[in-house]
Design an enzyme around this catalytic site. Structure first.
Site, PDB file in Angstrom:
ATOM      1  CG  HIS A   1     -24.703   0.425 -17.274  1.00 13.16           C
ATOM      2  ND1 HIS A   1     -24.309  -0.706 -16.583  1.00 13.16           N
ATOM      3  CD2 HIS A   1     -24.864   0.043 -18.559  1.00 13.16           C
ATOM      4  CE1 HIS A   1     -24.243  -1.715 -17.435  1.00 13.16           C
ATOM      5  NE2 HIS A   1     -24.582  -1.307 -18.630  1.00 13.16           N
TER       6      HIS A   1
ATOM      7  N   PRO B   1     -13.524   9.661 -21.485  1.00 16.39           N
ATOM      8  CG  PRO B   1     -15.219  10.197 -19.980  1.00 16.39           C
ATOM      9  CD  PRO B   1     -14.241   9.123 -20.340  1.00 16.39           C
ATOM     10  CD  GLU B   2      -8.312  11.720 -23.657  1.00 14.39           C
ATOM     11  OE1 GLU B   2      -7.649  12.442 -22.893  1.00 14.39           O
ATOM     12  OE2 GLU B   2      -7.925  10.609 -24.054  1.00 14.39           O
TER      13      GLU B   2
ATOM     14  NE  ARG C   1     -14.467  -0.653 -19.626  1.00 14.41           N
ATOM     15  CZ  ARG C   1     -13.318  -0.549 -20.291  1.00 14.41           C
ATOM     16  NH1 ARG C   1     -13.239   0.274 -21.316  1.00 14.41           N
ATOM     17  NH2 ARG C   1     -12.263  -1.243 -19.929  1.00 14.41           N
TER      18      ARG C   1
END
Ligand SMILES: [Zn+2]
Length: 269
Positions: free
Chosen positions: A91, A2-3, A109
């Site tokens: 997750h 995510p930016e 992750r």
């Protein structure tokens, strides 16, 4: 990853929790990039959230005596569900539970993190960050004052969070293309006029991406969560061997600091 535009859109979507009381936090897996404070519930449950804001790519919740800091890492997302919903995804690591809705942190992750701190400005992840790209502080004059002391390449320079926050790999290539600056140039060779261009196009490109992201806000209210990168029109990034939109020459791909860089040798000097 995510930016900044994705984080800004997340912020807009979760602002509805401002002035709500956080009932409790349910932790299914505390082992994120750093383990979550085991006393988190004791510290912030039943506290009102006064404000939710962003600094760089950190989402910060202002509770009475504490700040909750969330970083989405490489693959983290937040999604909003009804508190009564019993639906889980793989997750889903943390749930922030409110009266009628809950905010779920999902991260395959686990490079993201959740912190509790008394003063977010002094937190080690935040205290050394450079200015926000959309702030007035990030102007040509500021940039020129810092590039003159640097011998790294300009692309690496604008991606360094100490110089300016929130410019990731995709946006760095795009900003330098718009500014007609070769990404391999040494930072201290960048002129004041070129610094003006870099700051101007940083703002333009990030604002455009945030605007596109605004249309995806409704995704936060479904079980799907957000849908990856915002589709701004890319001029050079991931366009190796394709034609430059300005001069029709071929876009080149090189590696700088282990990251792919795309540029036009003709248009960028
Ligand atoms: Zn070109």
């Amino acid at each position: 990853m995510p930016e900044l535009p994705e984080v800004e859109t997340t912020l807009q979507a979760i602002k509805l929790f401002e002035n709500e009381t956080l009932s409790s936090i349910k932790i299914h897996n505390p082992n994120l990039r750093w383990p979550i404070d085991i006393n988190i519930n004791k510290k912030i449950s039943n506290k009102k959230i006064h404000k939710i804001f962003r600094r760089a790519k950190y989402l910060i919740f202002d509770l009475s005596n504490y700040y909750l800091i969330i970083h989405l890492g490489m693959s983290g997302t937040l999604r909003i569900m009804n508190t009564a919903d019993n639906y889980f995804k793989k997750h889903d690591h943390v749930e922030l539970i409110f009266k009628s809705k809950k905010l779920i942190y999902n991260d395959p992750r686990r490079f993201g993190s959740i912190h509790i701190t008394k003063s977010y400005q002094d937190h080690s992840l935040i205290s050394n960050l450079g200015p926000e790209p959309l702030s007035d502080e990030f102007c040509g004059e500021y940039l020129h004052n810092v590039v003159i002391n640097s011998k790294t390449n300009i692309k690496n320079f604008i991606m360094n969070q100490k110089n300016v926050v929130g410019i990731g790999n995709i946006y760095a290539s795009e900003i330098l293309f718009k500014s007609s600056i070769n990404p391999t140039r040494i930072a201290n060779s960048i002129s004041r006029v070129e610094c003006n261009l870099i700051t101007k196009f940083s703002k333009n490109i990030l604002k455009k991406a945030i605007k596109v992201g605004g249309t995806t806000i409704r995704d936060f209210f479904s079980a799907e969560g957000s849908k990856g990168y915002f589709k701004i029109q890319l001029n050079v990034y991931d366009r190796e061997d394709k034609k430059c939109s300005k001069c029709q020459n071929t876009i080149k791909k090189i590696t700088q600091n282990q990251r792919a860089t795309y540029f036009c040798e003709t248009c960028q000097n």
